[in-house]
Structure formats: C-alpha cells, structure tokens
Design an enzyme around this catalytic site. Structure first.
Site, PDB file in Angstrom:
ATOM      1  N   ASP A  36      24.197  27.308  24.975  1.00  0.00           N
ATOM      2  CA  ASP A  36      24.049  26.018  26.115  1.00  0.00           C
ATOM      3  C   ASP A  36      23.983  26.519  27.418  1.00  0.00           C
ATOM      4  O   ASP A  36      23.851  25.754  28.495  1.00  0.00           O
ATOM      5  CB  ASP A  36      24.634  24.949  25.783  1.00  0.00           C
ATOM      6  CG  ASP A  36      24.236  24.103  24.779  1.00  0.00           C
ATOM      7  OD1 ASP A  36      22.966  24.242  24.568  1.00  0.00           O
ATOM      8  OD2 ASP A  36      24.891  23.105  24.288  1.00  0.00           O
ATOM      9  N   ASP A 292     -17.393  18.482  54.116  1.00  0.00           N
ATOM     10  CA  ASP A 292     -16.742  19.213  53.111  1.00  0.00           C
ATOM     11  C   ASP A 292     -16.245  18.096  52.253  1.00  0.00           C
ATOM     12  O   ASP A 292     -16.398  18.143  50.856  1.00  0.00           O
ATOM     13  CB  ASP A 292     -15.706  20.401  53.689  1.00  0.00           C
ATOM     14  CG  ASP A 292     -16.207  21.810  53.941  1.00  0.00           C
ATOM     15  OD1 ASP A 292     -17.491  21.738  53.467  1.00  0.00           O
ATOM     16  OD2 ASP A 292     -15.759  22.349  54.507  1.00  0.00           O
ATOM     17  N   GLY A 428     -12.720  26.492  42.508  1.00  0.00           N
ATOM     18  CA  GLY A 428     -13.433  26.253  41.273  1.00  0.00           C
ATOM     19  C   GLY A 428     -14.998  26.295  41.442  1.00  0.00           C
ATOM     20  O   GLY A 428     -15.612  27.011  40.362  1.00  0.00           O
ATOM     21  N   LEU A 429     -15.352  25.507  42.543  1.00  0.00           N
ATOM     22  CA  LEU A 429     -16.956  25.579  42.457  1.00  0.00           C
ATOM     23  C   LEU A 429     -17.305  27.168  42.883  1.00  0.00           C
ATOM     24  O   LEU A 429     -18.400  27.679  42.396  1.00  0.00           O
ATOM     25  CB  LEU A 429     -17.302  24.560  43.698  1.00  0.00           C
ATOM     26  CG  LEU A 429     -18.823  24.646  44.148  1.00  0.00           C
ATOM     27  CD1 LEU A 429     -19.482  24.310  43.027  1.00  0.00           C
ATOM     28  CD2 LEU A 429     -18.913  23.777  45.473  1.00  0.00           C
TER      29      LEU A 429
END
Length: 535
Positions: A36, A292, A428-429
């Site tokens: 632990d 945008d 991503g685009l």
C-alpha cells in the site's frame, strides 16, 4: 477483479492522503501491508511540488499477525521524532480493516500526546476516495475551528482545494486575482497549504467559498451551522457562472459590511478583471460569435466526470458555445441527484451514472459525438475511437498537472476551456482534411515497388484476372465464416469519410448489407447504403 481495470475513484486511503498531503505540519501513518505504499509514488509522479509526500506506512506482516504484535506504536513514535508534525493522522487500509483492530488504543501506546494524534477509522470497503477526503476534512474543521473575531477587512476562506486537484494551482490563482480586484482578502485556503493554526482561524472570515461539490461543502455547512458563516458553493466555470459568482460574493460581503457600518463594495469595471487591465476579461462572448466558433453551433458533445466539472462544463458548452449536449454522466453516484437537478433541461435523456469506463466507452462508440469532455479514461477510449477529447475532470495524468497557468475557473478559465474545445475539435478536422486530400506534398513517401502477381486459377481450371481475384477471395472468406467483409475499393471509399463518423458509417453499412443479404461489401454496396441512409 475491478482493480485489474481503470478506476475513476481511488481507495479511501487515497482520499485521506489527498487531504493530509495538502497540509502543513500534518503527517499520515497508514496501518497497512507493504504494497500500500504505492500511494507515495502517485504524488511524486504527478504533483508538481518540491516537497516529498508526508506519508508513512506502518507495515503489517504475516509474521506480526501470527505473533499478535503491531508495529503501529513504534511507527507513530518514529514519525513524531523524525518529522515533528503538529498532527499525526492514523488510518487503516483495506487489508488491515479486516483485522478490526483498535487503532486508537494502539496509537496511544506510542506515548505521543493524544492531542497530536487523530485516528480516522474510515471503512475502506464502504467509502471511496471522494467521500473519505470530504469526511476527513470535515472532521479536521470540527476539531480545530475555534471562535474568532471577524477580520477588519472583508475576507473569505477558499475550501476544498486539495493535492492532485484538477488544475489546482491555476484555479487558485484565478480566484485570488478576482478577489483582489474586488478588494477582498483571502483568510485561509484549506486544506491546500493550511496548517493547524489556519484551521483554527477559519471562523474569522466573513464568507466561505466552497466551489467543489465533492470536497468542502460539508465543512462549509458545519461552519455555517456553528459560526453563522454564509457560504457560496457555485463553481465559476464559464463567463456566466463567474459573473453570478462575483455578484453572490459582493452581496454576502455587503450584508456583513452593512452591520459593521462599512461602505458597500461595488462591481468593478470588467476590464479590471483582465490580465492587462485594459481589455475584456474574457474573449468567449465575442469569440463564440466568430465564423470559426459559429461552426460549433449544434455540434454534438458528451460530458463525463465528477459532479462539479460535469455541471459547469455542460452549461458552458450549451449556453456559451452553442453546442448540442447529447449526454452527460458522472462516476459519483451519491452526487447524481444534485447533477440531475442542476442539468434539468440540458440533457436529452437520462444522466449516465456509472463507475465502469467500459460503459462510457460503449456510449461514445455508439453515438460518436464531435467532442467528448471527460477524464483520462475517456482520453484513452477516444484515441481508440478517433473521437476528439478534452480532459475536464479527475482522474487525470501528468498532462493536467502543468507548471503553466491553465485555470478552468473564472474569466481566464473560460478562455482556456474555449481554446481547448476549439483546438480539440479543429485539430480533429485537420486530421480529416489530411486524410482526405493527402499531405499536400509535405511528406514524400517512397513508392512501393511493383510486385508481379500470377493470375489466379479458379477451381474449374479457368484463369482469373488479378483484379477479380481479391473480390472472389473475399466472397469465399465471407461465405466460409459467415461474417461480412469489405473489398479494397469499398475500404478506400470509407477512408474518405471523416474519421470521427467513420466507425458509425461502417456499422450502418454493415447493417444495410445484412438487410439486403450481401456478405461482401463492394463499392456498389457502399454507394447503395449511402443513398439508403440519406448520406
């Protein structure tokens, strides 16, 4: 078996350590087996601080159990001599809780002053990280908070900030800046950076600020009940929430100021809250209306995490950025009712309440949203699914324990969140555009050498052209296995579909092929599926 997988919440031991490791002059002794001590590695790996974790393990060995002896008294004595803390918190682990030992009696056997020892015997089988942390912090406040005269100038306590908190130091800096602009002093920040003397003077503040639903609200409730201290519990996540937060503080402070005969605090000019003192404090209101960001209007988003972040981020995405919320959820079942109440009218369906990351991942794969706001778990899941993701909640990894200034609270935090949304989805685009149009000559891949392929011989002895062979092989394979297969041409057409909906298009095409009895998806089948599905 759950420990073999990712967990959203740590053990009670983890929650206890988050509180005690945040404080000055407080040391924790865990009555636990050797394994632990992993908890210390968590802090040295993630926490960007120069101090070593203030944690020690009183190791329980099988030999000790057989003899009926305990190392705890000796460990407590050693910690007191070596570290000389103001307070030693003794807590059990999951393993030692099974022994049902009297930790208080064993701690007293160390000979250390009882006033310097606090036994927090939480049941680690019923209580996880968040509840354990909240319970311990509340007990510390109950034990040490003492009646004090109020500070002469308006002041507040900032409650609930702990070690490994989400963007902890940046959020604190953001709140301090806004309070300074209002002319309000910070009396105590707790537990982060607080000592026992700081806990004693908590009642000297005029107002308590407890922005985290998970930690600090119970302590604020105790201080209100016993010392008459008002509290503000909304988290300033987003421009709208920050304005409400500022107005609430001004209102509460002015009530107490009126009793003292002091002039009321007025809301400063908005530019006073900006970093340069000359411009608008946040660019979100105008940025959300640019070309945008207008493209984000009605984009589908899914939010998952702790209660505070899920509520604040969901409202920010919908109210301030105009995104469409397709779902939200939390891994904290005891906070679920509060989250449902706060998000009434924001969700199209039921709130997802689960601590199983597989269920969250399955929902994301089914819905394929344009943006996921989640934890480190969702970041991993979204990488596999090619879905844009931004981390907005614990549990986190090193990427969210930064040295720079990246708050989520306040006007500065609204800008950071908007930037994260924009870059997560826009990048991503960009990836899709590169997939679709190629690398535009930025990289030159070597052409693969041509390989001459012998014509295939069919079963009846006729020669099949090399172009026909793969399709026939695919048919044979699909017929043999009963599974669907895609030809190379169909796969190429699928590759032109944006990556963030590609998996969904593949699944819908598979379903269409089954409906019409096709086992091989060719370019023609793909086109028919697209027309049938309205694409």
């Amino acid at each position: 078996m759950r420990l073999a997988f990712w967990l959203y919440e740590g053990t009670a031991l983890h929650g206890v350590s988050r509180v005690t490791n945040s404080m000055k002059g407080v040391h924790t002794v865990y009555h636990a087996p050797q394994g632990d001590d992993y908890i210390t590695a968590t802090y040295t790996m993630l926490e960007r601080t120069p101090e070593f974790p203030k944690l020690s393990i009183s190791v329980v060995r099988g030999q000790d159990l057989a003899r009926g002896t305990s190392r705890l008294p000796g460990t407590v004595e050693q910690v007191a001599k070596h570290y000389n803390p103001e307070l030693i918190v003794v807590a059990p682990s999951c393993s030692t809780a099974l022994l049902q030992e009297d930790l208080g009696q064993m701690a007293r056997a160390s000979g250390i002053d009882e006033n310097k020892i606090m036994v927090y015997a939480v049941n680690p089988f019923r209580v996880a990280e968040t509840e354990a942390a909240e319970g311990l912090f509340t007990e510390l406040v109950k034990r040490f908070a003492a009646e004090q005269p109020k500070t002469e100038k308006p002041s507040v306590n900032l409650l609930g900030f702990t070690s490994l908190g989400f963007h902890l130091r940046s959020n604190l800096t953001s709140l301090r800046r806004m309070l300074k602009t209002l002319g309000i002093e910070v009396n105590v920040v707790a537990p982060w950076g607080a000592g026992i003397d700081d806990l004693k003077k908590l009642p000297a503040a005029w107002v308590n600020i407890a922005p985290f639903r998970e930690l600090g609200c119970q302590a604020a409730g105790y201080l209100k009940e016993n010392f008459g201290m008002p509290s503000i519990t909304e988290a300033p996540l987003g421009v709208n929430a920050t304005l409400r937060w500022l107005r609430a503080i001004i209102a509460e402070v002015n009530k107490i100021g009126a009793e003292k005969g002091m002039a009321p605090i007025e809301m400063p000019e908005m530019r006073d809250f900006s970093l340069d003192g000359q411009s608008a404090p946040s660019g979100v209101p105008w940025f959300a209306r640019t070309a945008d960001m207008e493209s984000f209007s009605n984009k589908r988003a899914f939010v998952f995490g702790d209660a505070t972040q899920v509520v604040g981020v969901t409202k920010f995405l919908k109210d301030e950025l105009g995104m469409k919320i397709i779902g939200a959820g939390t891994y904290l079942p005891k906070q679920a009712d509060w989250v449902r109440e706060q998000l009434e009218g924001y969700l199209p369906g039921e709130l997802m309440v689960t601590d199983k990351f597989q269920e969250v991942s399955a929902f994301i794969e089914e819905e394929m949203p344009e943006l996921v706001c989640g934890t480190q778990m969702e970041r991993h899941s979204c990488r596999k699914l090619d879905v844009p993701c931004m981390v907005i909640s614990t549990p986190t990894h090193i990427e969210n324990h930064l040295l720079g200034y990246y708050p989520f609270f306040g006007f500065d935090g609204a800008d950071v969140m908007a930037d994260r949304v924009y870059t997560s989805a826009k990048l991503g685009l960009e990836k899709h555009l590169i997939d679709f149009f190629g690398d535009a000559g930025l990289e030159y891949e070597e052409e693969e050498p041509e390989v001459f392929t012998e014509p295939a011989m069919s079963g009846n002895g006729t020669v099949t052209s090399s172009a026909e062979a793969p399709a026939e092989a695919a048919v044979a394979t699909a017929t043999a296995t009963g599974e669907l297969s895609w030809t190379a041409e169909a796969e190429k057409m699928l590759g032109k579909v944006p990556f963030f909906v590609r998996k969904k298009v593949r699944k819908n095409t598979d379903n269409y092929a089954r409906e019409i009895g096709e086992q091989v998806i060719t370019a023609d089948v793909f086109r028919k599926a697209k027309e049938h599905l309205g694409g």
